[in-house]
Design an enzyme around this catalytic site. Sequence first.
Site, mmCIF file in Angstrom:
data_model
loop_
_atom_site.group_PDB
_atom_site.id
_atom_site.type_symbol
_atom_site.label_atom_id
_atom_site.label_comp_id
_atom_site.label_asym_id
_atom_site.label_seq_id
_atom_site.Cartn_x
_atom_site.Cartn_y
_atom_site.Cartn_z
ATOM 1 N N CYS A 118 -8.587 10.255 1.862
ATOM 2 C CA CYS A 118 -7.889 8.975 1.697
ATOM 3 C C CYS A 118 -6.465 9.182 1.211
ATOM 4 O O CYS A 118 -5.525 8.667 1.796
ATOM 5 C CB CYS A 118 -8.641 8.089 0.717
ATOM 6 S SG CYS A 118 -10.219 7.557 1.368
ATOM 7 N N HIS A 119 -6.317 9.924 0.135
ATOM 8 C CA HIS A 119 -4.979 10.073 -0.434
ATOM 9 C C HIS A 119 -4.673 11.528 -0.765
ATOM 10 O O HIS A 119 -3.760 11.816 -1.525
ATOM 11 C CB HIS A 119 -4.814 9.178 -1.659
ATOM 12 C CG HIS A 119 -5.148 7.739 -1.374
ATOM 13 N ND1 HIS A 119 -6.367 7.200 -1.669
ATOM 14 C CD2 HIS A 119 -4.448 6.767 -0.759
ATOM 15 C CE1 HIS A 119 -6.399 5.943 -1.258
ATOM 16 N NE2 HIS A 119 -5.264 5.661 -0.705
ATOM 17 N N GLY A 120 -5.485 12.452 -0.224
ATOM 18 C CA GLY A 120 -5.141 13.869 -0.286
ATOM 19 C C GLY A 120 -5.372 14.572 -1.605
ATOM 20 O O GLY A 120 -4.558 15.387 -2.014
ATOM 21 N N TYR A 135 0.843 -1.206 0.000
ATOM 22 C CA TYR A 135 0.000 0.000 0.000
ATOM 23 C C TYR A 135 0.874 1.251 0.000
ATOM 24 O O TYR A 135 0.567 2.233 -0.689
ATOM 25 C CB TYR A 135 -0.888 -0.040 1.244
ATOM 26 C CG TYR A 135 -2.035 0.942 1.248
ATOM 27 C CD1 TYR A 135 -2.979 0.939 0.230
ATOM 28 C CD2 TYR A 135 -2.185 1.854 2.280
ATOM 29 C CE1 TYR A 135 -4.043 1.823 0.249
ATOM 30 C CE2 TYR A 135 -3.249 2.741 2.302
ATOM 31 C CZ TYR A 135 -4.173 2.713 1.291
ATOM 32 O OH TYR A 135 -5.215 3.597 1.315
#
Lengths: 422, 189
Positions: B153-155, A295
Amino acid sequence: MAQAHAPQFKNPVVKWIDSRLPIFTMLDHEYNQYPMPRNVNYLWAFGAIAGIMLVIMIATGLVLAMQYAAHTTIAFDSVERIMRDVNYGWLLRYVHANGASMFFIAVYIHMFRGLYYGSYKAPREILWILGVLILLAMMATAFMGYVLPWGQMSFWGATVITNLFSAFPLVGDPIVTWLWGGFSVDNPTLNRFFALHFLLPFVLLGLVILHTAALHVSGSNNPLGIDAKGPQDTVPFNPYVTIKDGFAVVVFLIFYAAFVFFAPNYLGHPDNYIPANPLVTPAHIVPEWYFLPFYAILRAIPDKLGGVLAMFGAIAVLAALPWLDTSKVRSCKFRPIYRQFFWILAIDALVLGYAGAMPAEGVWLLVARIGTAYYFFHFLILLPLLGKLERPLPLPASICEPVLKGGGRVAAGAHAKPMEKA
Amino acid sequence: MAQTTHPPGTGGHAAPGGEGASRRDFLYLATGAVGAVGVASAVWPFIDSMNPAADTLALASIDVDLAPVQEGQAITVTWRGKPVFVRHRTAKEIEEARTVNLGELRDPAADDARVKKPEWLIVVGICTHLGCVPLGQKPTDPRGDYDGWFCPCHGSHYDTAGRIRKGPAPANLVVPQYAFTSDTAVRLG
């Protein structure tokens, strides 16, 4: 699997069956007489431990499947019913949920053992590649199993991972719709994940059988990484390795039981006890710990397709390892420079795992990027070069030589003792 | 392949020089091709059964009443199992969306191409990166650096027209099919 001296079975029923279907001869050959290098250490027990874990997972999974209902409206409740109402349901579910983690612990140690002692080198390339396929099948199985309780992490984990496939140009979106069976992760997705989660462990079992068959062709590697030259270098599998592996399995099961009984949710995520809600994403989505290094690699690449390719590439590069490592010497014991880089890789994997658990911003993003760069540098640049540049230490003449100072005496009892039991 | 397993001239009825062999090759290829088509058509029902079923496809369109949504407010409605963001934009937000230099955008799209009425922005509330629901609907949510949405979540940061401005997402928030049925009602789908 023919052999020079076939075992003589005393039991007439065994004899009758064996002359028609030689399974007892095969078992005797593969698990009784099978010669193991006499110097293998406890790291060699993790293959057996992983095998036991697969059996435990299939056994607990089977009875859990009898209570579980794969429908979005009742999946979460059916898991809670298993926890509260089903006899020993709590135990079976915790054994199964923690078992996934234990399976990965065993397999990761098994893999790093292979990396350290060069177990992937000729003639064990196919054995190693089967191992990589086992890892892939395990990852797919574990991912789909985590979706089944239909909690928030289940739902959003499934959403994020299936969306990985949308990164591929043109075919991406149709593939994701096909995977979902709809326009979002929903009931058709849960249903098929359950079907596949039931199927894949048996595919895994088939791969494990092939993996073991390939192992028994070339024989086991050992800490010196040199081939066994004769009976003075080996001991029969039974009783020497069955007892040693058995002891290791018991110690491992104690470690496993400590999680099951004292910290059953330590390796899980509390958000997964909130029923799935398609309208609210948890603030911080993290996969289970065993996916964290991959991940971190996914998130380290600032491009969607690039991240997906890097993540799958991190596993694909393992399959190419037998050809990337150009050194003829297997064991790190005789590779003073590679040994240091091996430990850097091991630390790198842990750092990537830690970065994968942290939010992808600021310093952790940088750490993940450096870790990712080192991971690929290690396999794609360092290993091919090091095999040519490094000067390995002199190898011993045989496995028994360093122990017996060249005596080469046959281990007492190892071969003299006649086989008593079939 | 056929040449190696059946060398020309050995079949008895095959003329030396390859005429019979090439005829046999043709038969092999034709049989193989028919077989491949047969296998493909037998496999297709299995694969296609995993695609969305008729009841999933028969999605009712939904009507949304916009009257209660005050300027500056936003609502989330569910359409085809997905959240849809409906935002009543303020004059400042419209201005911000319009004054952006399109050359700077990762997925260039003019603001008026993404709205039917400038005060109503309607987008599918799913981050184009990996499918999370971005924050920014509630007044207390972070809205990112461009006053639109922020995906935790991932910006990824989206602006007041739902366009990707910063972060890993490759594309703008999707504008669904919709039509205004009156001044204060819209039909999605």
